[in-house]
Design a protein around this motif. Structure first.
Motif, PDB file in Angstrom:
ATOM      1  N   ALA A 147       0.833  -1.209   0.000  1.00 40.88           N
ATOM      2  CA  ALA A 147       0.000   0.000   0.000  1.00 40.88           C
ATOM      3  C   ALA A 147       0.865   1.256   0.000  1.00 40.88           C
ATOM      4  O   ALA A 147       0.568   2.224  -0.721  1.00 40.88           O
ATOM      5  CB  ALA A 147      -0.940  -0.003   1.207  1.00 40.88           C
ATOM      6  N   ARG A 152       3.886   1.596  -1.192  1.00 39.41           N
ATOM      7  CA  ARG A 152       4.491   1.730  -2.523  1.00 39.41           C
ATOM      8  C   ARG A 152       3.482   2.238  -3.543  1.00 39.41           C
ATOM      9  O   ARG A 152       3.817   3.056  -4.408  1.00 39.41           O
ATOM     10  CB  ARG A 152       5.097   0.396  -2.962  1.00 39.41           C
ATOM     11  CG  ARG A 152       6.383   0.099  -2.219  1.00 39.41           C
ATOM     12  CD  ARG A 152       7.141  -1.048  -2.840  1.00 39.41           C
ATOM     13  NE  ARG A 152       8.482  -1.086  -2.288  1.00 39.41           N
ATOM     14  CZ  ARG A 152       9.024  -2.148  -1.719  1.00 39.41           C
ATOM     15  NH1 ARG A 152       8.342  -3.274  -1.653  1.00 39.41           N
ATOM     16  NH2 ARG A 152      10.246  -2.101  -1.242  1.00 39.41           N
ATOM     17  N   ARG A 153       2.253   1.773  -3.437  1.00 38.50           N
ATOM     18  CA  ARG A 153       1.192   2.282  -4.337  1.00 38.50           C
ATOM     19  C   ARG A 153       0.973   3.770  -4.097  1.00 38.50           C
ATOM     20  O   ARG A 153       0.792   4.543  -5.046  1.00 38.50           O
ATOM     21  CB  ARG A 153      -0.109   1.514  -4.116  1.00 38.50           C
ATOM     22  CG  ARG A 153      -0.079   0.119  -4.718  1.00 38.50           C
ATOM     23  CD  ARG A 153      -1.398  -0.614  -4.571  1.00 38.50           C
ATOM     24  NE  ARG A 153      -2.491   0.160  -5.130  1.00 38.50           N
ATOM     25  CZ  ARG A 153      -3.710   0.233  -4.598  1.00 38.50           C
ATOM     26  NH1 ARG A 153      -4.005  -0.421  -3.490  1.00 38.50           N
ATOM     27  NH2 ARG A 153      -4.654   0.943  -5.167  1.00 38.50           N
ATOM     28  N   GLU A 195       3.843   5.695  -5.675  1.00 42.08           N
ATOM     29  CA  GLU A 195       3.675   5.758  -7.131  1.00 42.08           C
ATOM     30  C   GLU A 195       2.635   6.791  -7.526  1.00 42.08           C
ATOM     31  O   GLU A 195       2.834   7.564  -8.478  1.00 42.08           O
ATOM     32  CB  GLU A 195       3.282   4.383  -7.678  1.00 42.08           C
ATOM     33  CG  GLU A 195       4.399   3.369  -7.625  1.00 42.08           C
ATOM     34  CD  GLU A 195       3.952   1.971  -8.007  1.00 42.08           C
ATOM     35  OE1 GLU A 195       2.811   1.806  -8.499  1.00 42.08           O
ATOM     36  OE2 GLU A 195       4.740   1.035  -7.801  1.00 42.08           O
TER      37      GLU A 195
END
Length: 72
Positions: A28, A30-31, A34
């Motif tokens: 989560a 890392r999302r 991004e």
């Protein structure tokens, strides 16, 4: 659980923290990184980096050390 270095940086400053995250939380985070980076339209808008502490570069560690040394 693993340790991750998370850094959010823009023109006016940056914040770096060390977080213990489980696998689901790391995905989560890392999302989120991004999405933040994709939405950042200029060099001054904040960007986010997340890296496992075990994979951190010397620069990642330096930013973490600096954040620990900064008085509030």
């Amino acid at each position: 659980m693993s340790s991750y270095i998370v850094r959010v940086a823009g023109c006016d400053g940056s914040t770096t923290v060390l977080l213990e995250l489980d696998d689901t939380e790391a995905v989560a985070a890392r999302r989120l990184a991004e999405a933040v980076n994709a939405a950042s339209r200029s060099g001054c808008e904040p960007r986010m980096r997340i890296v496992a502490e075990a994979e951190a570069t010397p620069i990642d560690r330096e930013y973490l050390d600096r954040s620990r040394d900064d008085p509030l």
